[in-house]
Scaffold this motif. Structure first.
Motif, PDB file in Angstrom:
ATOM      1  N   ALA A  62     -77.768  18.071  13.609  1.00 34.93           N
ATOM      2  CA  ALA A  62     -77.461  16.813  14.293  1.00 34.93           C
ATOM      3  C   ALA A  62     -78.636  16.380  15.165  1.00 34.93           C
ATOM      4  N   ALA A  63     -79.255  17.345  15.870  1.00 33.06           N
ATOM      5  CA  ALA A  63     -80.403  17.018  16.722  1.00 33.06           C
ATOM      6  C   ALA A  63     -81.562  16.459  15.886  1.00 33.06           C
ATOM      7  N   ILE A  64     -81.782  17.046  14.707  1.00 28.68           N
ATOM      8  CA  ILE A  64     -82.876  16.576  13.838  1.00 28.68           C
ATOM      9  C   ILE A  64     -82.618  15.144  13.400  1.00 28.68           C
ATOM     10  N   MET A  65     -81.368  14.844  13.029  1.00 24.76           N
ATOM     11  CA  MET A  65     -81.056  13.482  12.588  1.00 24.76           C
ATOM     12  C   MET A  65     -81.258  12.477  13.716  1.00 24.76           C
ATOM     13  N   VAL A  66     -80.819  12.845  14.931  1.00 22.03           N
ATOM     14  CA  VAL A  66     -80.983  11.929  16.064  1.00 22.03           C
ATOM     15  C   VAL A  66     -82.469  11.733  16.369  1.00 22.03           C
ATOM     16  N   ALA A  67     -83.230  12.848  16.409  1.00 15.37           N
ATOM     17  CA  ALA A  67     -84.667  12.747  16.704  1.00 15.37           C
ATOM     18  C   ALA A  67     -85.382  11.905  15.652  1.00 15.37           C
ATOM     19  N   SER A  68     -85.044  12.108  14.361  1.00 18.57           N
ATOM     20  CA  SER A  68     -85.685  11.343  13.289  1.00 18.57           C
ATOM     21  C   SER A  68     -85.311   9.874  13.395  1.00 18.57           C
ATOM     22  N   TRP A  69     -84.052   9.621  13.710  1.00 14.93           N
ATOM     23  CA  TRP A  69     -83.612   8.229  13.785  1.00 14.93           C
ATOM     24  C   TRP A  69     -84.278   7.510  14.949  1.00 14.93           C
ATOM     25  N   TYR A  70     -84.509   8.242  16.033  1.00 14.67           N
ATOM     26  CA  TYR A  70     -85.125   7.600  17.204  1.00 14.67           C
ATOM     27  C   TYR A  70     -86.643   7.538  17.079  1.00 14.67           C
ATOM     28  N   GLY A  71     -87.267   8.639  16.712  1.00 17.63           N
ATOM     29  CA  GLY A  71     -88.726   8.717  16.769  1.00 17.63           C
ATOM     30  C   GLY A  71     -89.428   8.773  15.427  1.00 17.63           C
ATOM     31  N   GLY A  72     -88.685   8.785  14.312  1.00 16.68           N
ATOM     32  CA  GLY A  72     -89.328   8.815  13.018  1.00 16.68           C
ATOM     33  C   GLY A  72     -89.541  10.229  12.484  1.00 16.68           C
ATOM     34  N   ARG A  73     -90.323  10.311  11.368  1.00 15.97           N
ATOM     35  CA  ARG A  73     -90.500  11.601  10.698  1.00 15.97           C
ATOM     36  C   ARG A  73     -91.144  12.626  11.614  1.00 15.97           C
ATOM     37  N   ARG A  74     -92.184  12.207  12.376  1.00 16.39           N
ATOM     38  CA  ARG A  74     -92.901  13.194  13.195  1.00 16.39           C
ATOM     39  C   ARG A  74     -91.981  13.814  14.233  1.00 16.39           C
ATOM     40  N   ALA A  75     -91.193  12.974  14.912  1.00 16.74           N
ATOM     41  CA  ALA A  75     -90.266  13.511  15.907  1.00 16.74           C
ATOM     42  C   ALA A  75     -89.239  14.426  15.251  1.00 16.74           C
ATOM     43  N   GLY A  76     -88.753  14.044  14.065  1.00 13.56           N
ATOM     44  CA  GLY A  76     -87.785  14.903  13.375  1.00 13.56           C
ATOM     45  C   GLY A  76     -88.383  16.241  12.990  1.00 13.56           C
ATOM     46  N   LEU A  77     -89.624  16.216  12.450  1.00  7.40           N
ATOM     47  CA  LEU A  77     -90.271  17.481  12.078  1.00  7.40           C
ATOM     48  C   LEU A  77     -90.570  18.331  13.306  1.00  7.40           C
ATOM     49  N   LEU A  78     -90.927  17.676  14.434  1.00 11.30           N
ATOM     50  CA  LEU A  78     -91.131  18.441  15.676  1.00 11.30           C
ATOM     51  C   LEU A  78     -89.827  19.094  16.120  1.00 11.30           C
ATOM     52  N   CYS A  79     -88.711  18.388  15.955  1.00  9.26           N
ATOM     53  CA  CYS A  79     -87.396  18.970  16.307  1.00  9.26           C
ATOM     54  C   CYS A  79     -87.089  20.163  15.393  1.00  9.26           C
ATOM     55  N   VAL A  80     -87.456  20.057  14.098  1.00 10.03           N
ATOM     56  CA  VAL A  80     -87.257  21.186  13.168  1.00 10.03           C
ATOM     57  C   VAL A  80     -88.058  22.391  13.645  1.00 10.03           C
ATOM     58  N   LEU A  81     -89.336  22.152  13.988  1.00  9.31           N
ATOM     59  CA  LEU A  81     -90.185  23.258  14.441  1.00  9.31           C
ATOM     60  C   LEU A  81     -89.635  23.888  15.715  1.00  9.31           C
ATOM     61  N   ALA A  82     -89.272  23.039  16.710  1.00  4.67           N
ATOM     62  CA  ALA A  82     -88.736  23.582  17.961  1.00  4.67           C
ATOM     63  C   ALA A  82     -87.458  24.372  17.722  1.00  4.67           C
ATOM     64  N   SER A  83     -86.584  23.858  16.847  1.00  8.36           N
ATOM     65  CA  SER A  83     -85.335  24.572  16.553  1.00  8.36           C
ATOM     66  C   SER A  83     -85.614  25.891  15.846  1.00  8.36           C
ATOM     67  N   ALA A  84     -86.601  25.878  14.934  1.00  7.42           N
ATOM     68  CA  ALA A  84     -86.934  27.103  14.205  1.00  7.42           C
ATOM     69  C   ALA A  84     -87.513  28.171  15.122  1.00  7.42           C
ATOM     70  N   LEU A  85     -88.052  27.764  16.260  1.00  8.00           N
ATOM     71  CA  LEU A  85     -88.540  28.744  17.230  1.00  8.00           C
ATOM     72  C   LEU A  85     -87.452  29.157  18.219  1.00  8.00           C
ATOM     73  N   LEU A  86     -86.624  28.197  18.635  1.00  8.32           N
ATOM     74  CA  LEU A  86     -85.604  28.495  19.652  1.00  8.32           C
ATOM     75  C   LEU A  86     -84.479  29.356  19.104  1.00  8.32           C
ATOM     76  N   VAL A  87     -84.052  29.096  17.864  1.00 11.35           N
ATOM     77  CA  VAL A  87     -82.910  29.849  17.310  1.00 11.35           C
ATOM     78  C   VAL A  87     -83.238  31.331  17.168  1.00 11.35           C
TER      79      VAL A  87
END
Length: 716
Positions: A62-87
């Motif tokens: 859900a966070a990735i979809m919101v980030a992508s919808w707000y900031g585009g592909r780069r923000a979505g991919l950054l959210c993926v990277l941050a999530s892949a480190l935080l989890v």
């Protein structure tokens, strides 16, 4: 006839910088939101372990979809990277490590990265496509409206053409009359209009002659160029020649010399007049005074440059925490932007004894130039700056009525650098304290203006903030050094005292045991009782010393934790026997209720048992004879909980936080009957925190207490 397409507006360099800055701010905001969403998803996942046990990445998708919808592909991919480190760090075992060992977790993490990236790319692409669609829709709507307008104009023009065809013959005559009237009007309003022949040669320009004082002969041909500023003449001549050769519109701005010898900016425009065969018949144009508009544009550009300069200097100062570098940076930058021959920053400091003294930095002049002069005194010239009451700017300070009024120099000392232009700005902290003053000088008069004053005022504001920050930083460093020194002194003292006290206490205990054993001869029953009291007191004092030493080690970070997967039931099983003598002495009931709980905690086994033993000792101490104590265990997906429940006196609500502080006891009277130092719970809480756990209490007066030790659950 079609409506000409309007030319896009010309953007200034400042507007382009503003657009780039806004794009960077929006992109940075999107990246910050993406990271914040990843953190929020991680927090929700940890807060709802039961819900996310089988869907660890539910909130992250859900966070990735919101980030992508707000900031585009780069923000979505950054959210993926941050999530892949935080989890892996906070959720997947081992906790607080980026390494993932379980194959299932690795697969889940890899699948999340792939699927999350796809979602980010698709969501960002969908967002971009929708935005493009909206923009295209708006453009189509504008084009449709423009087309409707053009259709209406075409219909109107068709009607007009139809009417014009009927009046064509009369129109030709009217055109000839209009030409005669135009030429008459041009002569009557020659302050705006000019004409040349087809080759761009001037015959006469009455207004030009009136403005410049040139004669008709001087204006004729290309002679009008002689009235232009020498720096503008070649450029204007080239633009005019290119326009005449290419038969395209002419436009140029230049400085025109008026009759009084002054120059003003003018803008000239002209177009070729063509006959029905497309041949240039003549050139017609106009020129007008644009001096005020250019001055306004120059003022705006200077204002933008001023803001940019001050912000650049402020940005440099914001990252600096060393006072000497701050004052030198401020002095150098302000001297450069004002064009001063030299600048100085006199600032106040307070030494360790609380006494104030003044230092200074220089720019544009060697330090030797000021070394043999005393610090500036509180003269009438310096007073507004050192008191922070006003800015002083003078075109010639030697002509200022405040100058040269005080002995012994009555002005500048002999050998001082020559100063006529003078600018001084106080540096005032956020609290209103005058931190110092910036001083600038130049040997020529009239070198500083209002713009320089505003620039230095802005720099002084940034300097005050930076100096405040530097002072706070230095105060924090000093306090930290003092605290570290005090902590080391305390640890050294406690280690020394523990050694010095343990030795005689061990001797006391040993000799008491020897006496009790009859080594020195028979002992009576009363003597045996006294020896038992000596032994108990020795053990109590030794326990106090050990508790103090343990607390000191924990506070100084000298305690090592050997974290492993600990079986809770096995670790707790051995504890009841250790406190059985105390429990039996008070006729208490101790129950171990861990049946059916096979959870494992991520903990240090010895520290876990030490905490529970401290809790059991307190429970025995504060439970009346005939009461009960129960050890229980609970577990959920993320944590393991060990509960020590007693039927004792209970703890008042207002004291439940205080009991975990060192040397705090419920009964502080001198006549208390229970032994203790008030360190057991403090040590237990710190040990729990050292294992990433917690220790809390729930209690009510007269209803007993429940102490809860929470530890991370080990992965299966």
């Amino acid at each position: 006839m079609t409506t000409p397409t309007p030319e896009p507006p010309v953007r200034t360099s400042g507007e382009r910088r503003t657009e780039r800055r806004e794009r960077l701010i929006r992109r940075a905001a999107a990246f910050v939101i993406a990271i914040a969403l990843a953190l929020l998803a991680t927090a929700l996942t940890r807060a709802l372990p039961g819900f996310t046990a089988r869907a660890v990445f539910f909130f992250h998708f859900a966070a990735i979809m919101v980030a992508s919808w707000y900031g585009g592909r780069r923000a979505g991919l950054l959210c993926v990277l941050a999530s892949a480190l935080l989890v892996p760090y906070y959720i997947l075992a081992p906790i607080h490590s980026f390494l993932v060992f379980a194959p299932a977790d690795v697969a889940r993490l890899l699948g999340f990265v792939i699927l999350g990236s796809v979602i980010a790319i698709l969501s960002g692409g969908l967002r971009d496509a929708m935005r493009r669609t909206l923009i295209q829709g708006e453009e189509l709507q504008d084009q449709a409206m423009e087309l409707e307008q053009q259709v209406e104009e075409s219909q109107t023009m068709a009607a007009q053409l139809e009417e014009s065809n009927e009046q064509l013959l009369r129109g030709e005559a009217a055109l000839r009359r209009s030409e005669r009237r135009y030429r008459a009007l041009a002569e009557a309003t020659s302050e705006m209009v000019w004409t040349t022949d087809a080759n761009g040669m001037v015959e006469d320009m009455p207004l030009w002659r009136a403005l410049t004082g040139q004669s008709t002969e001087e204006v004729r041909g290309h002679g009008w160029l002689e009235a232009l500023h020498p720096d503008d003449r070649p450029r204007t001549a080239a633009i005019w020649a290119d326009a005449v050769t290419a038969r395209r519109p002419y436009e140029s701005e230049y400085r025109l010399r008026l009759k009084d010898g002054s120059y003003r900016w003018y803008r000239a425009r002209g177009v070729p007049v063509l006959d029905e065969m497309g041949t240039v018949v003549e050139w017609v144009g106009a020129f007008r005074d644009v001096q005020e508009r250019r001055q306004e544009r120059q003022r705006r550009e200077e204002e933008e440059a001023l803001v940019t300069t001050v912000q650049r200097i402020g940005g440099t100062l914001a990252g600096e925490l060393h006072l000497d570098r701050i004052v030198q940076t401020v002095t150098d930058a302000a001297t450069e932007v004002t064009g001063a021959e030299f600048g100085a920053f006199f600032y106040n400091l307070v030494d360790a004894r609380g006494e104030s003294y003044t230092l200074y930095s220089l720019s544009g002049a060697p330090r030797e130039a000021f070394a043999r002069f005393p610090m500036p005194r509180n003269t009438q010239v310096f007073e507004p700056t050192f008191h922070g009451t006003a800015i002083v700017r003078s075109d010639d300070i030697t002509a200022d009525p405040r100058y040269g009024k005080m002995a012994p120099h009555y002005g500048m000392p002999k050998g001082h650098l020559p100063v006529r232009s003078y600018l001084a700005v106080p540096v005032i902290s956020r609290a209103g304290e005058v931190l110092g003053g910036l001083f600038f000088g130049h040997s020529e008069a009239g070198r500083f203006n209002e713009r320089h004053e505003r620039i230095v005022s802005g720099i002084a504001g940034y300097a005050a903030v930076a100096m405040d920050n530097a002072r706070l930083y230095e105060a924090e460093r000093t306090a930290r050094r003092e605290a570290e020194a005090a902590s080391r002194a305390k640890s050294d003292f406690l280690a020394m005292m523990s050694h010095e006290l343990r030795t005689p206490l061990n001797a006391i205990g040993g000799y008491a045991q020897l006496l009790a054993m009859g080594v020195r001869g028979p002992v009576s029953e009363a003597q045996t009782t006294d020896l038992d009291r000596i032994a108990r007191s020795q053990r109590h004092l030794l326990s106090i010393i050990n508790d103090i030493l343990n607390l000191a080690r924990i506070e100084s970070g000298q305690v090592a934790y050997h974290i492993e997967a600990v079986d809770i039931a096995d670790s707790l099983a051995a504890l009841p026997a250790l406190v059985a003598p105390l429990v039996d002495a008070k006729q208490l009931t101790l129950t171990l209720d861990v049946d059916g709980v096979r959870a494992r905690a991520s903990a240090d086994r010895e520290k876990l048992q030490q905490i529970v033993l401290n809790l059991l000792s307190n429970a025995v101490k504060f439970t009346k004879p005939g009461g009960s104590i129960r050890i229980a265990c609970e577990a959920d997906d993320a944590s393991v909980h060990v509960l020590v429940i007693d039927s004792g006196e209970g703890i008042p609500a207002e004291r439940q936080d205080a009991i975990f502080e060192p040397f705090v006891q419920l009964d502080t009277s001198l006549t208390r009957t229970r032994e203790g130092t008030g360190l057991g719970l403090a040590i237990s809480r710190d040990l729990a925190l050292g294992m990433d756990g917690s220790l809390t209490v729930e209690s009510a007066v007269g209803a007993g207490s429940t102490f809860r030790l929470t530890l991370p659950r080990a992965s299966s």
